[in-house]
Design an enzyme around this catalytic site. Structure first.
Site, short mmCIF file in Angstrom:
data_model
loop_
_atom_site.label_atom_id
_atom_site.label_comp_id
_atom_site.label_asym_id
_atom_site.label_seq_id
_atom_site.Cartn_x
_atom_site.Cartn_y
_atom_site.Cartn_z
N ASP A 16 11.31 -47.94 -8.41
CA ASP A 16 12.45 -47.86 -9.33
C ASP A 16 12.93 -46.41 -9.49
O ASP A 16 12.11 -45.50 -9.67
CB ASP A 16 11.98 -48.38 -10.69
CG ASP A 16 13.11 -48.63 -11.65
OD1 ASP A 16 13.96 -49.48 -11.35
OD2 ASP A 16 13.15 -47.98 -12.72
N HIS A 27 19.33 -57.64 -9.22
CA HIS A 27 19.36 -58.01 -10.65
C HIS A 27 20.23 -57.06 -11.47
O HIS A 27 20.39 -57.28 -12.68
CB HIS A 27 17.93 -58.00 -11.19
CG HIS A 27 17.33 -56.64 -11.13
ND1 HIS A 27 16.99 -56.04 -9.94
CD2 HIS A 27 17.04 -55.74 -12.10
CE1 HIS A 27 16.54 -54.83 -10.19
NE2 HIS A 27 16.56 -54.62 -11.49
N ASP A 68 10.38 -71.89 -14.07
CA ASP A 68 9.49 -72.00 -15.24
C ASP A 68 8.60 -73.23 -15.08
O ASP A 68 9.11 -74.33 -14.82
CB ASP A 68 10.37 -72.13 -16.50
CG ASP A 68 9.56 -72.39 -17.76
OD1 ASP A 68 8.35 -72.10 -17.76
OD2 ASP A 68 10.16 -72.87 -18.75
N ASP A 95 7.89 -68.02 -14.28
CA ASP A 95 6.52 -67.51 -14.32
C ASP A 95 5.92 -67.45 -12.92
O ASP A 95 6.53 -67.91 -11.95
CB ASP A 95 5.66 -68.36 -15.27
CG ASP A 95 5.80 -69.84 -15.02
OD1 ASP A 95 5.61 -70.25 -13.86
OD2 ASP A 95 6.14 -70.60 -15.97
N GLU A 115 14.43 -46.91 -4.71
CA GLU A 115 15.78 -47.04 -5.28
C GLU A 115 16.29 -45.63 -5.58
O GLU A 115 15.61 -44.85 -6.24
CB GLU A 115 15.71 -47.86 -6.56
CG GLU A 115 17.10 -48.20 -7.08
CD GLU A 115 17.13 -48.57 -8.56
OE1 GLU A 115 18.03 -49.33 -8.94
OE2 GLU A 115 16.27 -48.10 -9.33
C1 NOJ Z 1 16.77 -49.65 -12.10
C2 NOJ Z 1 16.44 -51.08 -12.36
O1 NOJ Z 1 16.80 -51.84 -11.25
C3 NOJ Z 1 17.17 -51.48 -13.63
O2 NOJ Z 1 17.13 -52.86 -13.86
C4 NOJ Z 1 16.59 -50.69 -14.77
O3 NOJ Z 1 17.33 -50.93 -15.94
C5 NOJ Z 1 16.60 -49.19 -14.48
N1 NOJ Z 1 16.20 -48.86 -13.14
C6 NOJ Z 1 15.65 -48.48 -15.40
O4 NOJ Z 1 14.34 -48.77 -15.03
#
Ligand code: NOJ
Length: 514
Positions: free
Chosen positions: A199, A333, A22, A30, A258
């Site tokens: 994603d 994450h 930050d 940021d 992903e």
């Molecule tokens: C996978 C992402 O890595 C995750 O953080 C998210 O909650 C879900 N897809 C929905 O977008």
């Protein structure tokens, strides 16, 4: 000149922007904070930086709910800050990969605002009427709890949301939606972004007819899981179209999809053969070995080392025989810290982190490091309900509470596997808030930061985890056999030792992890 398949040998570093650095004192990381740390990343030995979403968002799911694909979330900075960050990254030889979240948008996106009022974009999302019993069209449970279907009074129909109710799924069957996605991709690639992490990309096609999911929890009207919601028959077609319409015009772009629920390298192959349409996937099979099948991550299952070998060894062996390629990740994450999960974050934290670094960096695939992994960051030792920030954890806790369940155990499961564990601020030094912010951090700082931080590990006289990672990354670069060499498991049945060889024309490496 860059080799056309440079992406195989590269090292990617994932930044979770809100928790990285930050510079304004608002308690959230940021873009300028990222820019200020690019030299640190260069020195560490990474080559690509992947940013979790930085777009305009109501942040219900921390940016994985986008309300405008062409704007920056104001607390992270401005578009000019993004441009400066990319320019600086490129100047020092780093690439910047963005997160592409296009299975769903936020319900605040103007597309959905139009759709939910019956406007011309209604067909950009997925709508169904009530079934014969006057209920939801099927029994699909949403990933974060409840039904996948949300009723809209005005339209007298439900819309589909595989994740949170605030994340309506886009209708990829509609060619106009696909064109809109290709436009978003071109917008960022033309601005200088070097590729995408996509994603839940295997969720863009669902099983036709939307059949009921298998019942694993008869007490619950909505069945948890991925079946029928992921891996529909059109995933490959849509991605081939994406390649045809966009990616082939940007031949150096990095792509990783992903793909939860892609269970084998065989199943993955049509999506990644020889780098087309995508270069690699994130599968989840190694992350699922400690979950009970068909249940959420909060339901623990003990596991054996041979199960892990079965998963990772089989992926690597199949891919090397068939033109596939692996991604190597142990944290992100959405996952807890690996030293807490698979090894020992107490007395043996230092040595366990180094063992995991060797294991991680010598597999066959592209390496992904998650922020803080390079200093052996661990899960906080406990979470109170008030400290939780992640909607998945909060919804799980509230569901346990609503059933008069054991809430202490719920907090224990959250400490073991919850997503906030890896979202605590990056630990830069021993100053207040670990040098992350001068304000109040949006999520608590792990209390171990005085001993475990970047500055301490850079200046210590011994071989810190950070110095060890640098060494490992340098070695990997200098010995390409560790990346591309033939991979063979050794002593497969051994439950205490994970060993394999990597062999190329220059020699053979034996890697033994215990
Ligand atoms: C996978 C992402 O890595 C995750 O953080 C998210 O909650 C879900 N897809 C929905 O977008």
């Amino acid at each position: 000149m860059e080799a056309p398949d440079w992406w195989r040998d590269t090292v990617v570093y994932q930044i979770y922007p809100v928790s990285f650095k930050d510079t304004t004192g608002n308690g959230k990381g940021d873009l300028n904070g990222i820019t200020s740390k690019l030299p640190y990343l260069k020195d560490l030995g990474v080559e690509v930086v992947w940013l979790s979403p930085v777009y305009a968002s109501p942040m219900v799911d921390m940016g994985y709910d986008i309300s405008n694909y062409r704007e920056i979330y104001p607390d992270f900075g401005s578009m000019a800050d993004w441009e400066r960050m990319v320019e600086e990254a490129h100047r020092i030889g780093l690439k910047v990969v963005m997160d592409l979240v296009v299975n769903h948008t936020s319900d605040q996106h103007e597309w959905f605002q139009d759709a939910k009022n019956g406007g011309p974009k209604k067909d950009w999302y997925i709508w169904r009427r009530k079934n014969k019993e006057g209920k939801e069209p099927n029994n699909w449970g949403a990933i974060f709890g409840g039904s996948c279907w949300e009723w809209n009074d005005k339209l007298q129909e439900y819309y589909l949301h595989v994740f949170d109710v605030s994340q309506p799924d886009l209708n990829w069957e509609n060619p106009v939606v696909r064109e809109a996605v290709w436009d978003v991709m071109r917008f960022w690639l033309d601005k200088g972004c070097d590729g995408f992490r996509m994603d839940v990309i295997n969720c863009i096609s669902k099983t036709p007819g939307f059949p009921d999911a298998p019942v694993t929890d008869p007490q619950n009207p909505y069945q948890y899981g991925l079946i029928h919601r992921f891996n529909g028959p059109k995933v490959a077609d849509h991605l081939l179209e994406m390649h045809e319409k966009v990616l082939r015009y940007y031949p150096n772009a990095f792509t990783v999809g992903e793909a939860p629920g892609v269970k084998s390298a065989e199943q993955a192959l049509p999506l990644v053969k020889n780098g087309v349409p995508l270069q690699m996937l994130f599968h989840f099979e190694h992350m699922y070995i400690d979950h009970q099948p068909g249940k959420t991550c909060f339901n623990y299952k003990p596991w054996k080392l041979t199960e892990l070998k079965d998963v990772l060894g089989k992926f690597m062996e199949f891919n090397q025989a068939n033109g596939g390629w692996d991604s190597l990740y142990l944290e992100n994450h959405d996952q807890p810290r690996i030293v807490s999960r698979w090894a020992n974050d107490g007395l043996y934290r230092d040595v366990s982190s180094k063992m995991l670094a060797i294991f991680h960096a010598t597999g066959r695939g592209t390496l992904f490091l998650y922020q803080g992994q390079e200093i052996g960051m661990a899960n906080p030792t406990s979470w109170d309900f008030d400290e939780l920030r992640d909607l998945e954890e909060i919804q799980y806790y509230e569901a346990v509470e609503a059933k008069n369940g054991d809430i202490q155990d719920a907090l224990k499961q959250i400490q073991r596997i919850g997503r906030d564990n890896s979202r605590t601020p990056m630990q830069w030094n021993a100053d207040v808030n670990a040098g992350f912010t001068s304000g109040t951090p949006w999520i608590k700082v792990n209390q171990d930061y005085k001993a475990w931080n970047v500055e301490a590990q850079s200046t210590s006289s011994g071989m810190s985890v950070l110095k060890f990672w640098k060494l490992v990354l340098r070695n990997r670069k200098e010995h390409p056999g560790l990346i591309r060499g033939k991979f063979e498991m050794v002593d497969y049945e051994n439950e205490n030792v994970y060993a394999y060889t990597r062999t190329d024309a220059i020699g053979q490496y034996l890697i033994v992890c215990l």
